[in-house]
Design an enzyme around this catalytic site. Sequence first.
Site, short mmCIF file in Angstrom:
data_model
loop_
_atom_site.label_atom_id
_atom_site.label_comp_id
_atom_site.label_asym_id
_atom_site.label_seq_id
_atom_site.Cartn_x
_atom_site.Cartn_y
_atom_site.Cartn_z
N SER A 136 52.98 46.36 40.01
CA SER A 136 52.67 45.21 40.86
C SER A 136 51.27 45.31 41.45
CB SER A 136 53.69 45.15 42.02
OG SER A 136 53.26 44.22 43.00
N TYR A 160 58.14 49.27 49.21
CA TYR A 160 58.28 48.70 47.85
C TYR A 160 57.04 49.05 47.02
CZ TYR A 160 57.59 45.35 44.14
OH TYR A 160 57.30 44.78 42.92
N LYS A 164 56.40 51.56 43.52
CA LYS A 164 55.72 51.17 42.28
C LYS A 164 54.60 52.16 41.96
CE LYS A 164 58.04 47.56 41.06
NZ LYS A 164 58.87 47.59 39.83
C1 WQD Z 1 52.25 34.12 48.94
C2 WQD Z 1 51.43 33.40 50.01
C3 WQD Z 1 51.99 34.04 52.25
C4 WQD Z 1 56.05 32.33 52.15
C5 WQD Z 1 54.73 39.17 47.05
C6 WQD Z 1 54.95 40.64 47.00
C7 WQD Z 1 54.35 41.22 45.75
C8 WQD Z 1 54.82 40.48 44.54
C9 WQD Z 1 54.60 38.98 44.68
C10 WQD Z 1 56.52 41.85 43.49
C11 WQD Z 1 50.98 34.32 51.13
C12 WQD Z 1 52.33 32.57 51.99
C13 WQD Z 1 54.77 32.74 51.80
C14 WQD Z 1 56.23 31.33 53.14
C15 WQD Z 1 53.83 31.18 53.37
N1 WQD Z 1 56.18 40.76 44.27
N2 WQD Z 1 53.69 32.17 52.40
N3 WQD Z 1 55.09 30.78 53.72
O1 WQD Z 1 53.21 38.22 49.60
O2 WQD Z 1 51.47 37.45 47.87
O3 WQD Z 1 53.36 38.89 47.16
O4 WQD Z 1 55.25 38.57 45.89
O5 WQD Z 1 55.79 42.58 42.89
O6 WQD Z 1 54.75 42.56 45.68
O7 WQD Z 1 54.28 41.20 48.11
O8 WQD Z 1 53.80 36.54 47.78
O9 WQD Z 1 55.00 34.40 47.80
O10 WQD Z 1 55.47 36.06 49.68
O11 WQD Z 1 53.29 34.84 49.60
O12 WQD Z 1 52.83 30.66 53.91
O13 WQD Z 1 57.36 30.91 53.52
O14 WQD Z 1 52.25 32.40 50.60
O15 WQD Z 1 51.42 34.22 53.53
O16 WQD Z 1 49.69 33.90 51.56
P1 WQD Z 1 52.88 37.79 48.21
P2 WQD Z 1 54.49 35.44 48.72
#
Ligand code: WQD
Length: 366
Positions: A136, A160, A164
């Site tokens: 990841s 997590y 990885k």
């Molecule tokens: C994306 C953007 C949030 C939810 C995660 C894991 C990573 C990988 C992919 C496994 C950010 C914003 C989110 C919400 C929001 N998974 N957001 N409101 O955090 O980039 O990565 O998923 O490997 O390990 O960390 O993805 O989709 O949670 O967030 O504003 O209700 O959307 O702040 O900018 P992230 P995400």
Amino acid sequence: MNILVTGGAGYIGSHTIVELLGAGYDIVVMDNYSNSAPSVIDRIRRIMEEEKQTAGAGNQGRIIDVVEGDVCDKAALRRVFENNSISAVIHFAGYKAVGESVEKPLMYYRNNLESTMNVAECMKEFGTEYIIFSSSATVYGMNNRVPFVETMPVSCTNPYGWTKLMSEQILRDMAAGAPDKERPDYRFRPVLLRYFNPVGAHRSGMIGENPKGIPNNLMPYIQQVAAGIREKLTVFGDDYDTPDGTGVRDYIHVTDLAKGHVKALTWALSADDSQWEAACEAASSSGGAAVFNLGTGRGTSVLELVTAFADVNSVPVPYVIGPRRAGDIATCYADASRAKEILGWEAELGIEDMCRDSWRWQRLDF
Ligand code: WQD
């Protein structure tokens, strides 16, 4: 040539099996269904049947066996290797919720590391040389220099991510270890694929991401707001140093990601020693692992994704701006040039495809 896919009933695993079968690989699946269901395998079979109807059988691969079992159960995993000649493993099985890993670190370390070690041990015992590992972009941690490239320093901000990175290191050290005296020709060859933000669903709408409970990730949450399951989206902060103030990520269609695994597997199985060593050196990884970012190389903000989803699907996605989420970084997107140069892979689908396919899956969810 049988490919063992651990976690094959999961979100990325199921989409990868569709592409592997389409490429003619025969598959053995092992999954404990802790974050999936047996019905996903039935839907994979239906997708492949439909593809046969439309595009002809071609050289479609077969699902040789589906084993319900936990990869942490070493005896169960050994039986899979005993009963099937496994040429390579694609190892997806593992817990993947960042927030949950902070609350339950030991559960994550035990599950994710024990499964990786069990796979590595069985590979060595049964002479399987290739593993494609589901890593990841989280391993890049709080790097503030974009785009992220494989040779960047890695460090994690949550358990997590550490599972990885530690799994990557276990596989690297297995590769760098001294040759086996009994089998001097045996080579342990790991390919580490660092995913950016997987979203979307198979174009048929029959398989997709099915998070349990309140979605942690942005796209599933948007889908559920659009479907009226959730009242509104909370945008986690609009004061980041980005064009519109909201977080920027590299969203990649899960079908593109799946195709990246097929390209990585096909490359690994055909690479000679010099190609393998060149790939490992380029990644400047300690030991003999080939590392590749799987992303589009393009960043999309939260508000851009919300707007695209609403426009493409002609559905409102109400939102409010809330506080930042702890641990989030402003901007993250890939330099995916190594995967293009060495694997001959690049993402082909865009944000509109991701939004369209996500919505179809949400509406058709079984
Ligand atoms: C994306 C953007 C949030 C939810 C995660 C894991 C990573 C990988 C992919 C496994 C950010 C914003 C989110 C919400 C929001 N998974 N957001 N409101 O955090 O980039 O990565 O998923 O490997 O390990 O960390 O993805 O989709 O949670 O967030 O504003 O209700 O959307 O702040 O900018 P992230 P995400």
